[in-house]
Structure formats: C-alpha cells, structure tokens
Design an enzyme around this catalytic site. Structure first.
Site, PDB file in Angstrom:
ATOM      1  N   GLY A 192       1.201   4.156   4.536  1.00 28.01           N
ATOM      2  CA  GLY A 192       2.095   3.282   3.781  1.00 28.01           C
ATOM      3  C   GLY A 192       2.397   1.999   4.526  1.00 28.01           C
ATOM      4  O   GLY A 192       2.841   2.028   5.656  1.00 28.01           O
ATOM      5  N   SER A 193       2.146   0.849   3.921  1.00 31.26           N
ATOM      6  CA  SER A 193       2.236  -0.389   4.684  1.00 31.26           C
ATOM      7  C   SER A 193       2.085  -1.607   3.777  1.00 31.26           C
ATOM      8  O   SER A 193       2.192  -1.517   2.564  1.00 31.26           O
ATOM      9  CB  SER A 193       1.149  -0.383   5.762  1.00 31.26           C
ATOM     10  OG  SER A 193      -0.063   0.099   5.222  1.00 31.26           O
ATOM     11  N   ARG A 194       1.791  -2.753   4.403  1.00 35.52           N
ATOM     12  CA  ARG A 194       1.698  -4.022   3.674  1.00 35.52           C
ATOM     13  C   ARG A 194       0.595  -4.871   4.298  1.00 35.52           C
ATOM     14  O   ARG A 194       0.463  -4.946   5.524  1.00 35.52           O
ATOM     15  CB  ARG A 194       3.041  -4.742   3.753  1.00 35.52           C
ATOM     16  CG  ARG A 194       3.072  -6.141   3.143  1.00 35.52           C
ATOM     17  CD  ARG A 194       4.471  -6.736   3.309  1.00 35.52           C
ATOM     18  NE  ARG A 194       4.501  -8.148   2.936  1.00 35.52           N
ATOM     19  CZ  ARG A 194       4.695  -8.586   1.697  1.00 35.52           C
ATOM     20  NH1 ARG A 194       4.882  -7.729   0.715  1.00 35.52           N
ATOM     21  NH2 ARG A 194       4.724  -9.877   1.423  1.00 35.52           N
ATOM     22  N   LEU A 211       0.852  -1.181   0.000  1.00 39.46           N
ATOM     23  CA  LEU A 211       0.000   0.000   0.000  1.00 39.46           C
ATOM     24  C   LEU A 211       0.892   1.237   0.000  1.00 39.46           C
ATOM     25  O   LEU A 211       1.655   1.450   0.951  1.00 39.46           O
ATOM     26  CB  LEU A 211      -0.909   0.036   1.230  1.00 39.46           C
ATOM     27  CG  LEU A 211      -2.003  -1.035   1.371  1.00 39.46           C
ATOM     28  CD1 LEU A 211      -1.416  -2.385   1.790  1.00 39.46           C
ATOM     29  CD2 LEU A 211      -3.025  -0.582   2.403  1.00 39.46           C
ATOM     30  N   LEU A 235      -4.462   0.543   8.044  1.00 37.38           N
ATOM     31  CA  LEU A 235      -3.036   0.763   8.292  1.00 37.38           C
ATOM     32  C   LEU A 235      -2.734   2.204   7.897  1.00 37.38           C
ATOM     33  O   LEU A 235      -3.191   2.676   6.859  1.00 37.38           O
ATOM     34  CB  LEU A 235      -2.189  -0.202   7.459  1.00 37.38           C
ATOM     35  CG  LEU A 235      -2.286  -1.668   7.872  1.00 37.38           C
ATOM     36  CD1 LEU A 235      -1.760  -2.562   6.769  1.00 37.38           C
ATOM     37  CD2 LEU A 235      -1.501  -1.909   9.145  1.00 37.38           C
TER      38      LEU A 235
END
Length: 237
Positions: free
Chosen positions: A184-186, A93, A181
């Site tokens: 910015g993330s996964r 993301l 989240l």
C-alpha cells in the site's frame, strides 16, 4: 502462468512458513478455521504478482508508473528537479494492486534522491508528498540529458519499504520495471508544463503500470530520444 516479483521472495517464503504453521494448528483444532490463513496466503502471493504488459509504441506517450487509482492532479508553480512549473499526477496503490513500478518513458536516469520520513496515509496527498519517506527519480532524454519527468515513490501508512533497481546513468525503456513499493503506497508522476502535456486521465481513473497512457507530450522537443542504446546495468536498492 502468474509472474511474481523477485523483490517479494523473502516475504513470500516467510509468509508461507508462518501461515502454513498457523493453518496446520487451526486445522487440528477445527478445520474450517484454517481457511483464514489460507486466504491470507493467497492474498500475499497475489500482492507480489508481476504481469507482463503491452507497452504503447507512441514515443510521445507517458505510461503510468504504477497500478492504482489517480487520486489527484495538481498544477505546481515550480518543481526543483524539472526547473519550472509542472503537473503532478498522484496514483494511490491499494493493498490489492500490483505494486511493481515502471518507467513512464524511454530515458536516462539523471539523478536519484532518497529521503527518510514519516508514514502518513498515502491518500493524504499533500502530507504524504511532503513528509513521507520517498525516492525521487529524475528521468531525462537519452542523448541531450534534458529532463523529461520525475517519478516519486512514496511509502504510505502500511508500506514501509521502497525498492528501486536503478542507478544514475542507467538507460530505461518505456514500461520497464524499475522497482516496487510494498504493502500500500503512492507513486507520483511530475510532468513539466513546457512539454505541453495532453493528460489522458482524470481523478478517479484506474490505471495499469506500463500500458495505460497518463499523458502525451505535444511539444515536439519533449519527445524522448528514439536512438536505441543498451539498457544500463541496474543496481540493487
């Protein structure tokens, strides 16, 4: 009308006050300079957007748990929560994606496991999956309790907050919001190979949470229960 996530209320209010004050000060000095904080404010508000999505009706379909880009598809010999081999679909993301997470299927929350950790770049799949702060959600069949999938929320280099609105025992529906989240993330989806998943994405695919199909479970016994039950009361995280 643009929907906004309630999980970003604090950030949006604080950001509006700070950026508004900065813009006012810059406008007093030289008005074109006020455009920069104005643009940052537009990005901040858009980051917490939460659009409605059309959810596929196919009971065997697993929809994407997040917006973003499929960064990796990895077969795994054993996933502890699922009790056997699985395939991991990693979704990155960016700071421009919708960051609301959604349930991939109709299911009951069997377990939740939060793990503190570090903040490696979410594009580094192995380092992020092993070392970063994360929240693991095990989803199972509503009636039998048989595990269906695992959704893992993972922070990244900038993302420092995981929001999960679920509690153990809650019943969720495909496409239902389950948290978010921040910055910015996964998000990872683990699918047991015993369910004979037919993957509908590849590395590089862009997906939208709640509406784009990641895989279809071809094993008949793997399809989530269709018995309609009330959604469990969500607990804040």
């Amino acid at each position: 009308m643009l929907g906004l996530s309630p999980h970003g209320l604090r950030e949006m209010l604080l950001g509006t006050l700070i950026l508004g004050a900065v813009a006012a000060g810059l406008a007093w000095l030289w008005w074109p300079a006020a455009l920069l904080p104005a643009l940052l404010w537009v990005w901040l508000i858009s980051f917490f957007r939460d659009p409605e999505r059309p959810v596929p009706a196919d009971p065997a379909a697993l929809v994407s748990p997040a917006d973003g880009t499929v960064s990796d598809i990895t077969p795994l010999d054993h996933v502890q929560e699922l009790g056997g081999p699985a395939v991991r679909v990693g979704i990155f993301l960016s700071i421009f994606n919708v960051h609301v997470n959604r349930s991939p299927c109709d299911a009951r929350v069997l377990s939740l496991h939060y793990k503190p950790g570090r903040f490696f770049n979410a594009l580094n799949a192995e380092a992020a999956a092993e070392h970063n702060e994360s929240n693991t959600i095990l989803l199972g069949d509503v009636k039998s309790g048989r595990p269906i999938v695992v959704v893992r929320q993972i922070v990244g280099l900038l993302a420092r907050r995981i929001v999960c609105t679920l509690g153990v025992g809650d019943v969720v529906r495909r496409g239902q919001r389950i948290g978010m989240l921040k910055f910015g993330s996964r998000t990872e989806l683990y699918i047991p190979l015993a369910h004979d998943p037919d993957l509908r994405v590849s590395v590089g695919s862009r997906v939208r949470g709640g509406c784009d199909i990641i895989a279809v479970l071809r094993a008949a016994a793997a399809a989530p229960s269709q018995q309609q039950q009330p959604v469990g009361t969500a607990s804040g995280a």
